[in-house]
Enzyme design. Sequence first.
Site, mmCIF file in Angstrom:
data_model
loop_
_atom_site.group_PDB
_atom_site.id
_atom_site.type_symbol
_atom_site.label_atom_id
_atom_site.label_comp_id
_atom_site.label_asym_id
_atom_site.label_seq_id
_atom_site.Cartn_x
_atom_site.Cartn_y
_atom_site.Cartn_z
ATOM 1 N N LEU A 266 0.894 -1.154 0.000
ATOM 2 C CA LEU A 266 0.000 0.000 0.000
ATOM 3 C C LEU A 266 0.927 1.197 0.000
ATOM 4 O O LEU A 266 1.892 1.235 0.765
ATOM 5 C CB LEU A 266 -0.873 0.023 1.261
ATOM 6 C CG LEU A 266 -1.983 -1.012 1.363
ATOM 7 C CD1 LEU A 266 -2.608 -0.987 2.757
ATOM 8 C CD2 LEU A 266 -3.046 -0.766 0.309
ATOM 9 N N ASP A 267 0.666 2.180 -0.864
ATOM 10 C CA ASP A 267 1.583 3.319 -0.905
ATOM 11 C C ASP A 267 1.516 4.107 0.400
ATOM 12 O O ASP A 267 0.641 3.889 1.239
ATOM 13 C CB ASP A 267 1.355 4.192 -2.148
ATOM 14 C CG ASP A 267 0.027 4.927 -2.153
ATOM 15 O OD1 ASP A 267 -0.377 5.463 -1.101
ATOM 16 O OD2 ASP A 267 -0.609 4.994 -3.220
ATOM 17 N N GLU A 268 2.445 5.008 0.583
ATOM 18 C CA GLU A 268 2.598 5.738 1.837
ATOM 19 C C GLU A 268 1.318 6.471 2.254
ATOM 20 O O GLU A 268 0.989 6.561 3.429
ATOM 21 C CB GLU A 268 3.760 6.736 1.685
ATOM 22 C CG GLU A 268 4.191 7.388 2.946
ATOM 23 C CD GLU A 268 5.426 8.271 2.766
ATOM 24 O OE1 GLU A 268 5.839 8.876 3.756
ATOM 25 O OE2 GLU A 268 5.956 8.378 1.629
ATOM 26 N N SER B 155 -1.761 5.583 1.425
ATOM 27 C CA SER B 155 -2.888 4.661 1.566
ATOM 28 C C SER B 155 -2.792 3.962 2.911
ATOM 29 O O SER B 155 -1.739 3.925 3.534
ATOM 30 C CB SER B 155 -2.878 3.638 0.427
ATOM 31 O OG SER B 155 -3.026 4.291 -0.811
#
Length: 195
Positions: A46-48, A50
């Site tokens: 999950l990106d930073e 998210s």
Amino acid sequence: MHKHFKIYKPYGYLSQFVNNGQKQHRKKLLGELGDFPEGIMSVGRLDEKSEGLLLLTTNGKTSDLINSSKVEKEYYAQVDGDIDEAAVLKLSEGVEIGLHGKKYITKPCNVFKLQTAPDLPERWKKLRNERHGPTSWVSITLTEGKFRQVRKMTSAVGFPTLRLVRVRVGTIHLANLQPGDSLEVLDIESVLDLS
């Protein structure tokens, strides 16, 4: 024996345990959230910006299987504006997004507008409020996971994502976890119905 966990990845954390470079030196990592066994890795990312459900495992084969297109991942996306049925239909049929400098058409997926905001923990970094215009929530269930796919999809139909929370992977749900909480999953293969 391999160990598996589910964790609520908070906003602002990277989906990794080790810094991979100078730019990440001051970033927050998953290892700060608990005492995990050696060799643990996140299953997917999950990106930073998210948040939500992230699975952790010491078994690379399990990680590969969960990352395959056989396992659904469900996200709740808070979008800018009151998303309409036409946009929901476009999302579900597949939209064109940019991927590594090339055009990519997303696979058909299950999308619906949530009639009320989901009951999620408040994010520590506040979003803009309603005086800047309406927002709405959609559920998007994918079997693929391209780079920042959900964000690119909602932008492609004119409703940029403001907040993104993964709520389900296979049959494993975020449930009542709070940001930073983790819980051991004893039999991940049967829970995911992958046996």
